[in-house]
Design a protein around this motif. Structure first.
Motif, PDB file in Angstrom:
ATOM      1  N   LEU A   1     -60.872-132.438  14.632  1.00  0.00           N
ATOM      2  CA  LEU A   1     -60.241-131.884  13.382  1.00  0.00           C
ATOM      3  C   LEU A   1     -58.869-132.052  13.233  1.00  0.00           C
ATOM      4  CD1 LEU A   1     -62.133-128.323  12.689  1.00  0.00           C
ATOM      5  CD2 LEU A   1     -62.797-130.659  12.160  1.00  0.00           C
ATOM      6  N   ASP A   2     -58.171-131.900  14.367  1.00  0.00           N
ATOM      7  CA  ASP A   2     -56.760-132.055  14.666  1.00  0.00           C
ATOM      8  C   ASP A   2     -56.363-132.370  15.827  1.00  0.00           C
ATOM      9  OD1 ASP A   2     -55.677-129.514  15.097  1.00  0.00           O
ATOM     10  OD2 ASP A   2     -56.265-128.970  12.896  1.00  0.00           O
ATOM     11  N   ALA A   3     -54.888-132.437  16.267  1.00  0.00           N
ATOM     12  CA  ALA A   3     -54.649-132.487  17.741  1.00  0.00           C
ATOM     13  C   ALA A   3     -54.902-131.260  18.539  1.00  0.00           C
ATOM     14  CB  ALA A   3     -53.267-133.132  17.899  1.00  0.00           C
ATOM     15  N   LYS A   4     -55.287-130.153  17.790  1.00  0.00           N
ATOM     16  CA  LYS A   4     -55.224-128.500  18.319  1.00  0.00           C
ATOM     17  C   LYS A   4     -56.657-128.326  18.083  1.00  0.00           C
ATOM     18  CE  LYS A   4     -52.402-126.368  20.152  1.00  0.00           C
ATOM     19  NZ  LYS A   4     -51.935-126.228  21.557  1.00  0.00           N
ATOM     20  N   THR A   5     -57.634-128.910  17.787  1.00  0.00           N
ATOM     21  CA  THR A   5     -58.881-128.381  16.923  1.00  0.00           C
ATOM     22  C   THR A   5     -60.094-129.146  17.081  1.00  0.00           C
ATOM     23  OG1 THR A   5     -57.298-127.173  15.612  1.00  0.00           O
ATOM     24  CG2 THR A   5     -59.772-126.901  15.270  1.00  0.00           C
ATOM     25  N   LEU A   6     -60.977-128.796  17.777  1.00  0.00           N
ATOM     26  CA  LEU A   6     -62.323-129.564  17.817  1.00  0.00           C
ATOM     27  C   LEU A   6     -63.511-128.453  17.236  1.00  0.00           C
ATOM     28  CD1 LEU A   6     -62.384-130.430  21.665  1.00  0.00           C
ATOM     29  CD2 LEU A   6     -61.915-131.915  19.577  1.00  0.00           C
ATOM     30  N   ALA A   7     -64.417-129.262  16.889  1.00  0.00           N
ATOM     31  CA  ALA A   7     -65.754-128.522  16.236  1.00  0.00           C
ATOM     32  C   ALA A   7     -67.214-129.320  16.532  1.00  0.00           C
ATOM     33  CB  ALA A   7     -65.381-128.428  14.613  1.00  0.00           C
ATOM     34  N   PHE A   8     -68.098-128.489  16.633  1.00  0.00           N
ATOM     35  CA  PHE A   8     -69.337-128.856  16.816  1.00  0.00           C
ATOM     36  C   PHE A   8     -70.262-127.881  16.369  1.00  0.00           C
ATOM     37  CE2 PHE A   8     -68.223-126.819  20.825  1.00  0.00           C
ATOM     38  CZ  PHE A   8     -69.419-125.991  20.940  1.00  0.00           C
ATOM     39  N   ALA A   9     -71.467-128.402  15.928  1.00  0.00           N
ATOM     40  CA  ALA A   9     -72.494-127.795  15.166  1.00  0.00           C
ATOM     41  C   ALA A   9     -73.464-127.160  16.471  1.00  0.00           C
ATOM     42  CB  ALA A   9     -73.495-128.496  14.456  1.00  0.00           C
ATOM     43  N   ASP A  10     -73.695-125.943  16.333  1.00  0.00           N
ATOM     44  CA  ASP A  10     -74.825-125.354  16.887  1.00  0.00           C
ATOM     45  C   ASP A  10     -76.010-126.045  16.635  1.00  0.00           C
ATOM     46  OD1 ASP A  10     -75.777-123.622  19.208  1.00  0.00           O
ATOM     47  OD2 ASP A  10     -76.779-122.539  17.628  1.00  0.00           O
ATOM     48  N   SER A  11     -76.827-126.693  17.764  1.00  0.00           N
ATOM     49  CA  SER A  11     -78.072-127.478  17.323  1.00  0.00           C
ATOM     50  C   SER A  11     -79.160-126.537  17.929  1.00  0.00           C
ATOM     51  CB  SER A  11     -78.144-128.622  18.126  1.00  0.00           C
ATOM     52  OG  SER A  11     -78.058-128.580  19.513  1.00  0.00           O
ATOM     53  N   ALA A  12     -80.427-126.727  17.242  1.00  0.00           N
ATOM     54  CA  ALA A  12     -81.460-125.914  17.304  1.00  0.00           C
ATOM     55  C   ALA A  12     -81.895-125.839  19.060  1.00  0.00           C
ATOM     56  CB  ALA A  12     -82.727-126.297  16.507  1.00  0.00           C
ATOM     57  N   GLY A  13     -82.125-124.858  19.695  1.00  0.00           N
ATOM     58  CA  GLY A  13     -82.450-124.793  21.019  1.00  0.00           C
ATOM     59  C   GLY A  13     -83.476-123.652  21.412  1.00  0.00           C
ATOM     60  N   ASN A  14     -83.410-122.932  22.310  1.00  0.00           N
ATOM     61  CA  ASN A  14     -84.298-121.841  22.794  1.00  0.00           C
ATOM     62  C   ASN A  14     -83.996-120.518  22.076  1.00  0.00           C
ATOM     63  OD1 ASN A  14     -82.177-121.023  24.185  1.00  0.00           O
ATOM     64  ND2 ASN A  14     -82.901-121.614  26.038  1.00  0.00           N
ATOM     65  N   ASN A  15     -82.921-120.392  21.472  1.00  0.00           N
ATOM     66  CA  ASN A  15     -82.706-119.118  20.649  1.00  0.00           C
ATOM     67  C   ASN A  15     -82.237-118.135  21.684  1.00  0.00           C
ATOM     68  OD1 ASN A  15     -82.999-120.102  18.084  1.00  0.00           O
ATOM     69  ND2 ASN A  15     -85.147-119.836  17.836  1.00  0.00           N
ATOM     70  N   ARG A  16     -81.809-118.426  22.674  1.00  0.00           N
ATOM     71  CA  ARG A  16     -81.169-117.321  23.744  1.00  0.00           C
ATOM     72  C   ARG A  16     -79.738-116.928  23.322  1.00  0.00           C
ATOM     73  NH1 ARG A  16     -82.792-116.201  29.159  1.00  0.00           N
ATOM     74  NH2 ARG A  16     -80.833-116.083  29.380  1.00  0.00           N
ATOM     75  N   LEU A  17     -79.264-117.847  22.590  1.00  0.00           N
ATOM     76  CA  LEU A  17     -77.721-117.881  22.047  1.00  0.00           C
ATOM     77  C   LEU A  17     -76.693-117.464  23.124  1.00  0.00           C
ATOM     78  CD1 LEU A  17     -78.661-115.966  18.877  1.00  0.00           C
ATOM     79  CD2 LEU A  17     -78.718-118.482  19.440  1.00  0.00           C
ATOM     80  N   ASP A  18     -76.988-117.860  24.652  1.00  0.00           N
ATOM     81  CA  ASP A  18     -76.140-117.335  25.480  1.00  0.00           C
ATOM     82  C   ASP A  18     -74.580-117.880  25.294  1.00  0.00           C
ATOM     83  OD1 ASP A  18     -78.226-116.027  27.073  1.00  0.00           O
ATOM     84  OD2 ASP A  18     -78.662-118.001  27.920  1.00  0.00           O
ATOM     85  N   SER A  19     -74.424-118.959  25.030  1.00  0.00           N
ATOM     86  CA  SER A  19     -72.931-119.376  24.760  1.00  0.00           C
ATOM     87  C   SER A  19     -72.528-118.877  23.580  1.00  0.00           C
ATOM     88  CB  SER A  19     -73.194-120.918  24.623  1.00  0.00           C
ATOM     89  OG  SER A  19     -73.293-121.507  25.952  1.00  0.00           O
ATOM     90  N   LEU A  20     -73.392-118.728  22.582  1.00  0.00           N
ATOM     91  CA  LEU A  20     -72.694-118.053  21.198  1.00  0.00           C
ATOM     92  C   LEU A  20     -72.323-116.556  21.429  1.00  0.00           C
ATOM     93  CD1 LEU A  20     -75.231-119.674  18.808  1.00  0.00           C
ATOM     94  CD2 LEU A  20     -72.727-120.580  19.347  1.00  0.00           C
ATOM     95  N   LYS A  21     -73.192-115.788  22.111  1.00  0.00           N
ATOM     96  CA  LYS A  21     -72.921-114.419  22.309  1.00  0.00           C
ATOM     97  C   LYS A  21     -71.773-114.178  23.333  1.00  0.00           C
ATOM     98  CE  LYS A  21     -78.017-112.962  22.197  1.00  0.00           C
ATOM     99  NZ  LYS A  21     -79.018-112.546  23.050  1.00  0.00           N
ATOM    100  N   ASN A  22     -71.634-115.209  24.357  1.00  0.00           N
ATOM    101  CA  ASN A  22     -70.669-115.174  25.156  1.00  0.00           C
ATOM    102  C   ASN A  22     -69.074-115.546  24.329  1.00  0.00           C
ATOM    103  OD1 ASN A  22     -72.326-114.723  27.180  1.00  0.00           O
ATOM    104  ND2 ASN A  22     -71.978-116.873  28.091  1.00  0.00           N
ATOM    105  N   ILE A  23     -69.321-116.421  23.385  1.00  0.00           N
ATOM    106  CA  ILE A  23     -68.066-116.720  22.578  1.00  0.00           C
ATOM    107  C   ILE A  23     -67.755-115.353  21.924  1.00  0.00           C
ATOM    108  CG2 ILE A  23     -67.166-117.700  20.756  1.00  0.00           C
ATOM    109  CD1 ILE A  23     -68.753-120.430  21.717  1.00  0.00           C
ATOM    110  N   LEU A  24     -68.724-114.590  21.462  1.00  0.00           N
ATOM    111  CA  LEU A  24     -68.194-113.496  20.601  1.00  0.00           C
ATOM    112  C   LEU A  24     -67.525-112.301  21.730  1.00  0.00           C
ATOM    113  CD1 LEU A  24     -71.424-112.944  18.351  1.00  0.00           C
ATOM    114  CD2 LEU A  24     -69.075-113.433  17.677  1.00  0.00           C
ATOM    115  N   ALA A  25     -68.131-112.337  22.712  1.00  0.00           N
ATOM    116  CA  ALA A  25     -67.680-111.223  23.614  1.00  0.00           C
ATOM    117  C   ALA A  25     -66.432-111.807  24.519  1.00  0.00           C
ATOM    118  CB  ALA A  25     -68.499-111.022  24.825  1.00  0.00           C
ATOM    119  N   LYS A  26     -66.284-112.917  24.762  1.00  0.00           N
ATOM    120  CA  LYS A  26     -64.962-113.478  25.352  1.00  0.00           C
ATOM    121  C   LYS A  26     -64.833-114.974  24.897  1.00  0.00           C
ATOM    122  CE  LYS A  26     -65.416-110.931  29.391  1.00  0.00           C
ATOM    123  NZ  LYS A  26     -64.279-110.177  30.052  1.00  0.00           N
ATOM    124  N   PRO A  27     -63.899-115.243  23.967  1.00  0.00           N
ATOM    125  CA  PRO A  27     -63.879-116.449  23.350  1.00  0.00           C
ATOM    126  C   PRO A  27     -63.130-117.660  24.072  1.00  0.00           C
ATOM    127  CG  PRO A  27     -62.306-114.933  22.617  1.00  0.00           C
ATOM    128  CD  PRO A  27     -62.754-114.175  23.462  1.00  0.00           C
TER     129      PRO A  27
END
Length: 183
Positions: free
Chosen positions: A69-95
């Motif tokens: 997005l710029d020199a300090k920012t990246l972005a990626f879509a969450d793609s369909a998976g097993n719906n455990r959401l481990d990484s996403l839950k982790n980001i909410l708890a510890k970004p």
């Protein structure tokens, strides 16, 4: 004593890093890292769960599935998976997040450390809406980044076709999970 318990003990075992190895860590993306990321079809994402345990998850897509997005920012879509959401839950708890970008056939990798956040902004989602709009986008504010030398990939001969393994010794993932869960 065989267990290393202090920084001093650890540092006595190794030489000082070369000054280039220290100074190569920078705080934003530059032209070479941007080019690498735009051509990378595969990343490993490192997050930390609410209990402090490290977690690593692979993500893949067409080259460029991670957007600069710029020199300090990246972005990626969450793609369909097993719906455990481990990484996403982790980001909410510890970004805090680590990303390791890889390109098949190239030994170097790009490492990024940053702060991740989850977003549903229409403008951001629209960047990833081909063919289907994702549920959310992970945005990463970059703290540090650098190119990592190819030594580990070279030693493993990871990209060497003659080093690829016939999977016959290992059952399918479904069979493995069924065996592990007695189902």
């Amino acid at each position: 004593m065989s267990q290393i318990t202090s920084l001093e003990q650890l540092e006595t075992l190794y030489d000082q890093p070369h000054p280039l190895a220290v100074s190569k860590e920078i705080t934003e993306l530059e032209q070479h890292a941007i080019t690498f990321i735009k051509n990378s079809p595969f990343i490993l994402i490192s997050t930390t769960d609410k209990n402090g345990f490290a977690d690593i998850s692979p993500r893949g897509g067409e080259a460029g599935f991670v957007k600069v997005l710029d020199a300090k920012t990246l972005a990626f879509a969450d793609s369909a998976g097993n719906n455990r959401l481990d990484s996403l839950k982790n980001i909410l708890a510890k970004p805090e997040i680590g990303l390791l970008f890889m390109i098949p056939g190239i030994g170097e990798v790009v490492r990024v450390k940053g702060i991740a956040s989850l977003h549903r902004d229409k403008d951001l989602l629209s960047l990833f809406s081909d063919p289907k709009t994702p549920k959310l986008v992970v945005k990463v504010h970059i703290e540090t980044t650098f190119f990592h030398c190819p030594k580990a990939i070279a030693i493993a001969k990871l990209w060497s076709m003659e080093n690829h393994v016939d999977r016959a010794f290992l059952p399918s993932l479904l069979r493995i999970i069924q065996d592990q869960t007695n189902e």
